[in-house]
Design an enzyme around this catalytic site. Sequence first.
Site, PDB file in Angstrom:
ATOM      1  N   GLU A   1      -8.807 -10.652  -8.046  1.00 39.43           N
ATOM      2  CA  GLU A   1      -7.999  -9.450  -7.832  1.00 39.43           C
ATOM      3  C   GLU A   1      -6.847  -9.361  -8.831  1.00 39.43           C
ATOM      4  OE1 GLU A   1      -9.144  -9.272  -3.069  1.00 39.43           O
ATOM      5  OE2 GLU A   1      -7.099  -9.824  -3.643  1.00 39.43           O
TER       6      GLU A   1
ATOM      7  N   ARG B   1      -1.481 -14.731   3.999  1.00 40.58           N
ATOM      8  CA  ARG B   1      -2.245 -14.084   5.078  1.00 40.58           C
ATOM      9  C   ARG B   1      -1.515 -14.233   6.407  1.00 40.58           C
ATOM     10  NH1 ARG B   1      -6.845 -10.912   4.098  1.00 40.58           N
ATOM     11  NH2 ARG B   1      -7.853 -11.784   5.940  1.00 40.58           N
TER      12      ARG B   1
ATOM     13  N   TYR C   1     -12.245  -3.056  -3.196  1.00 42.26           N
ATOM     14  CA  TYR C   1     -12.786  -3.127  -1.831  1.00 42.26           C
ATOM     15  C   TYR C   1     -14.310  -3.057  -1.801  1.00 42.26           C
ATOM     16  CZ  TYR C   1      -8.157  -2.684   0.396  1.00 42.26           C
ATOM     17  OH  TYR C   1      -6.876  -2.898   0.847  1.00 42.26           O
TER      18      TYR C   1
ATOM     19  N   HIS D   1      -1.659  -5.634   1.421  1.00 41.23           N
ATOM     20  CA  HIS D   1      -2.908  -6.369   1.192  1.00 41.23           C
ATOM     21  C   HIS D   1      -2.575  -7.786   0.742  1.00 41.23           C
ATOM     22  CE1 HIS D   1      -6.805  -7.570  -0.485  1.00 41.23           C
ATOM     23  NE2 HIS D   1      -6.108  -8.043  -1.503  1.00 41.23           N
TER      24      HIS D   1
ATOM     25  N   ASN E   1      -1.828  -0.256   7.307  1.00 41.26           N
ATOM     26  CA  ASN E   1      -1.279  -1.593   7.595  1.00 41.26           C
ATOM     27  C   ASN E   1      -0.423  -2.181   6.469  1.00 41.26           C
ATOM     28  OD1 ASN E   1      -3.329  -2.375   5.907  1.00 41.26           O
ATOM     29  ND2 ASN E   1      -4.505  -3.488   7.453  1.00 41.26           N
TER      30      ASN E   1
ATOM     31  N   PHE F   1     -15.452   3.406   7.398  1.00 42.33           N
ATOM     32  CA  PHE F   1     -14.072   3.747   7.032  1.00 42.33           C
ATOM     33  C   PHE F   1     -13.813   3.683   5.527  1.00 42.33           C
ATOM     34  CE2 PHE F   1     -14.111  -0.795   8.264  1.00 42.33           C
ATOM     35  CZ  PHE F   1     -13.621  -1.384   7.108  1.00 42.33           C
TER      36      PHE F   1
ATOM     37  N   THR G   1      -5.257  -7.954  10.608  1.00 40.09           N
ATOM     38  CA  THR G   1      -5.632  -6.659  10.019  1.00 40.09           C
ATOM     39  C   THR G   1      -5.178  -5.487  10.892  1.00 40.09           C
ATOM     40  OG1 THR G   1      -7.555  -7.738   9.026  1.00 40.09           O
ATOM     41  CG2 THR G   1      -7.584  -5.327   9.116  1.00 40.09           C
TER      42      THR G   1
ATOM     43  N   ARG H   1       2.856  -7.052   9.215  1.00 39.39           N
ATOM     44  CA  ARG H   1       2.168  -6.000   9.972  1.00 39.39           C
ATOM     45  C   ARG H   1       2.628  -5.956  11.426  1.00 39.39           C
ATOM     46  NH1 ARG H   1      -3.789  -7.455   7.488  1.00 39.39           N
ATOM     47  NH2 ARG H   1      -3.731  -6.117   5.617  1.00 39.39           N
TER      48      ARG H   1
ATOM     49  N   LYS I   1       0.833  -1.199   0.000  1.00 40.70           N
ATOM     50  CA  LYS I   1       0.000   0.000   0.000  1.00 40.70           C
ATOM     51  C   LYS I   1       0.874   1.259   0.000  1.00 40.70           C
ATOM     52  CE  LYS I   1      -3.739  -2.522   2.347  1.00 40.70           C
ATOM     53  NZ  LYS I   1      -4.624  -2.595   3.550  1.00 40.70           N
TER      54      LYS I   1
HETATM   55  P1  DAT Z   1      -7.440  -7.379   5.507  1.00 38.97           P
HETATM   56  O1  DAT Z   1      -6.690  -6.283   4.781  1.00 38.97           O
HETATM   57  O2  DAT Z   1      -6.655  -7.886   6.674  1.00 38.97           O
HETATM   58  O3  DAT Z   1      -7.926  -8.472   4.592  1.00 38.97           O
HETATM   59  P2  DAT Z   1     -10.201  -6.436   5.547  1.00 38.97           P
HETATM   60  O4  DAT Z   1     -10.364  -7.116   4.222  1.00 38.97           O
HETATM   61  O5  DAT Z   1     -11.201  -6.719   6.618  1.00 38.97           O
HETATM   62  O6  DAT Z   1      -8.743  -6.705   6.168  1.00 38.97           O
HETATM   63  O7  DAT Z   1     -10.209  -4.861   5.332  1.00 38.97           O
HETATM   64  C1  DAT Z   1      -9.521  -4.302   4.229  1.00 38.97           C
HETATM   65  C2  DAT Z   1      -8.776  -3.060   4.676  1.00 38.97           C
HETATM   66  O8  DAT Z   1      -9.727  -2.083   5.136  1.00 38.97           O
HETATM   67  C3  DAT Z   1      -7.836  -3.277   5.864  1.00 38.97           C
HETATM   68  O9  DAT Z   1      -6.574  -3.785   5.476  1.00 38.97           O
HETATM   69  C4  DAT Z   1      -7.738  -1.902   6.424  1.00 38.97           C
HETATM   70  C5  DAT Z   1      -9.147  -1.348   6.214  1.00 38.97           C
HETATM   71  N1  DAT Z   1      -9.945  -1.548   7.420  1.00 38.97           N
HETATM   72  C6  DAT Z   1     -10.556  -2.695   7.814  1.00 38.97           C
HETATM   73  N2  DAT Z   1     -11.185  -2.539   8.992  1.00 38.97           N
HETATM   74  C7  DAT Z   1     -10.960  -1.234   9.341  1.00 38.97           C
HETATM   75  C8  DAT Z   1     -11.345  -0.434  10.450  1.00 38.97           C
HETATM   76  N3  DAT Z   1     -12.092  -0.933  11.446  1.00 38.97           N
HETATM   77  N4  DAT Z   1     -10.941   0.860  10.476  1.00 38.97           N
HETATM   78  C9  DAT Z   1     -10.185   1.358   9.478  1.00 38.97           C
HETATM   79  N5  DAT Z   1      -9.796   0.666   8.402  1.00 38.97           N
HETATM   80  C10 DAT Z   1     -10.188  -0.613   8.327  1.00 38.97           C
HETATM   81 MG    MG Z   2      -9.340  -8.416   3.058  1.00 34.13          MG
END
Ligand code: DAT
Ligand code: MG
Length: 151
Positions: free
Chosen positions: A128, A87, A51, A117, A114, A59, A93, A104, A11
């Site tokens: 993707e 992962r 996303y 991805h 973080n 968010f 996350t 992370r 990112k």
């Molecule tokens: P991951 O990236 O671990 O697969 P995810 O798919 O649930 O997690 O979410 C995608 C991204 O969205 C994550 O890397 C960061 C952001 N995100 C997720 N939950 C969040 C939150 N509670 N507040 C802020 N950003 C968030």
């Molecule tokens: Mg995800």
Amino acid sequence: SSVEQSYIMIKPDGVQRGLVGEIISRFEKKGFVLKGLKLFQCPKDLAQEHYKDLKEKPFFPGLIEYITSGPVVCMAWEGDGVVASARKLIGATNPLQAEPGTIRGDLAVQTGRNVVHGSDSPDNGKREIALWFKEGELCEWESVLTPWLVE
Ligand code: DAT
Ligand code: MG
């Protein structure tokens, strides 16, 4: 498990913080094979499509702003069980909950920054990679190391 592909993306914070080499190195050393790689400034509509499952989250606007705020590094990694393994290498996350030794866990402090991805299923890996790479951007090649990594 069978050979599959994961979409891994560094990112904008990872690029700005000079973590590109460090992050790529972890996947290389693990033994996965790099099939696609590019530095890319992502347009808003692509970030939104990537996303799309999160579009109702509070968010979401901030997430799209962040992902489009600077160049990202797009990667396609291949190997046995690469999706779940990546992962694990990436970690939870929320970086404060991510184990030490994970990307992370070692390199980030906040969910909203973080650094990396990773696809959450083999189907999403395919989806993707098709979304972020154009025809001809992936390389079909065999690593000479493969016989030393898988019997
Ligand atoms: P991951 O990236 O671990 O697969 P995810 O798919 O649930 O997690 O979410 C995608 C991204 O969205 C994550 O890397 C960061 C952001 N995100 C997720 N939950 C969040 C939150 N509670 N507040 C802020 N950003 C968030
Ligand atoms: Mg995800």
